[in-house]
Design an enzyme around this catalytic site. Sequence first.
Site, PDB file in Angstrom:
ATOM      1  N   CYS A 173      25.564  42.150  29.279  1.00  0.00           N
ATOM      2  CA  CYS A 173      26.884  42.534  28.755  1.00  0.00           C
ATOM      3  C   CYS A 173      27.829  41.343  28.614  1.00  0.00           C
ATOM      4  CB  CYS A 173      27.515  43.585  29.654  1.00  0.00           C
ATOM      5  SG  CYS A 173      26.423  44.989  29.987  1.00  0.00           S
ATOM      6  N   HIS A 193      36.613  44.031  32.055  1.00  0.00           N
ATOM      7  CA  HIS A 193      35.341  44.560  31.574  1.00  0.00           C
ATOM      8  C   HIS A 193      35.409  46.092  31.555  1.00  0.00           C
ATOM      9  CE1 HIS A 193      31.156  44.261  30.510  1.00  0.00           C
ATOM     10  NE2 HIS A 193      30.760  44.954  31.568  1.00  0.00           N
ATOM     11  N   HIS A 198      31.265  51.096  25.377  1.00  0.00           N
ATOM     12  CA  HIS A 198      30.605  49.883  25.869  1.00  0.00           C
ATOM     13  C   HIS A 198      29.538  49.454  24.869  1.00  0.00           C
ATOM     14  CE1 HIS A 198      29.139  46.800  28.307  1.00  0.00           C
ATOM     15  NE2 HIS A 198      28.895  47.437  29.448  1.00  0.00           N
TER      16      HIS A 198
END
Length: 466
Positions: free
Chosen positions: A111, A267, A305
């Site tokens: 990520c 995040h 996401h």
Amino acid sequence: GFQPDKLYAARSHPRALQMTVYGASDALYALGMNWDLIRSKVPAEQICVYAGSSMNQLDYNGYGGLLQARLLGRKITSKQLPLGFGEMPADFINAYILGNVGNSGTSLGACASFHYNLRQAVRDIQSGTHRVAVVGSVEAPLTPEIIEAFANMNALADDASLRALDAHLGLSEPDYRRACRPFGNNVGFTLAESAQFVVLFDDALAVELGANIHGAVNDVFINADGFKKSIASPGVGNYLTVARAAAATRAVLGEESLQQRSFVQAHGTSTPQNRVTESAIFSKVADHFGIEAWPVAALKSYLGHSIACSGADQLVMTLGVWQHGVIPGILTTGELAEDVSTSGLDFLLEHREVDPLAIDSAILNAKGFGGNNATASLLSPTVTRRMLEKRHGKAALGQWQKHNETVAAASAAYQQQCSHTHITPIYHYDHDVRDGTDLELSAAELKLRGYAAVDLDLDNPYGDMR
């Protein structure tokens, strides 16, 4: 319903590569200047492209089909293997959009992958080896297999969990628009597709060409977690990256600017584990640097996401803060969870209108499975122009502003076009292909038709070892 393959001559391209063609074209159109101008000014070896997909291409036209075809009684095609590679977005940009012959590739860090590519580009420009970088990430993870895999990790919000979470509200159906709730009482994240690309110039080239200045990358920091128990769990590395990014911001702008005129793009995945660990990191760093109310935003509450692309989502949205004067609030989170650390932090649960001139910097945080931690320090366009004037002088900035009028007008016209219709992607298939007959070699340089000359008169970097 977005079908980029209908907008150009896609030939069994995996979805992420279709998005690459569209997204990279969008970035180039938004430049407001022709790429051929850039290519004429900058030698080929000083242009780099870093872009990729951390999960590779797992739909049927990529590795998904490679693994499924025989089981479905079908033939594996000649394209599924090569088009499935993780660096293929960079390859497509080179081969079908830019005609780039310079440095290329991708760094994969789950990520945090976009931050990894951004760091490579920044290092290239800081070292003086490159003057232009196209940086991006693309992810298209909405396949049954990927969704099931994340669900089996208890990483995704599902219908039953959402109903249970909102049982006290008397809701009988899941509230999908509030599925992602960073730093609130939450149950998991929501997967998303995304393709984001940015173009970086060194400062001298930006001034010379009158480029639009949306901001600047101060630095990007990467740290692993060290020894771990679960490879998917967070660790100590993100403490290091956030602290280093804050320190780098302070080094350039001073302590008061960091304390009063910076904010954080978290995040913020919307998992219980993330809300505890990431808030603890921000709180500890804020307390150490004397920050009393560090604004924290979390854009996954809107976008979901996008895995490799999540850091790029943060960067592009941050540029929008300086453009429009609003830091988007975490509207899906009604209140913070009790286990979220709040000392020194100001979680924005509502939109925050700001004076763009009063926000000097942003900290962009990314955390990935395996201990891939990365945090970027981003400088505002106002700070960037002030630094350019300090280095190049008022006269040069005056010339930049004059050249920028045409560039800005072209960018604005393109933005207007985007408001009314889809763009026509740049896709140069079998176009102007070069071979050895297009080369001209001399003792001092290599000339490739249509490109600035490549210097062959190189210094020995190991002269002291001869």
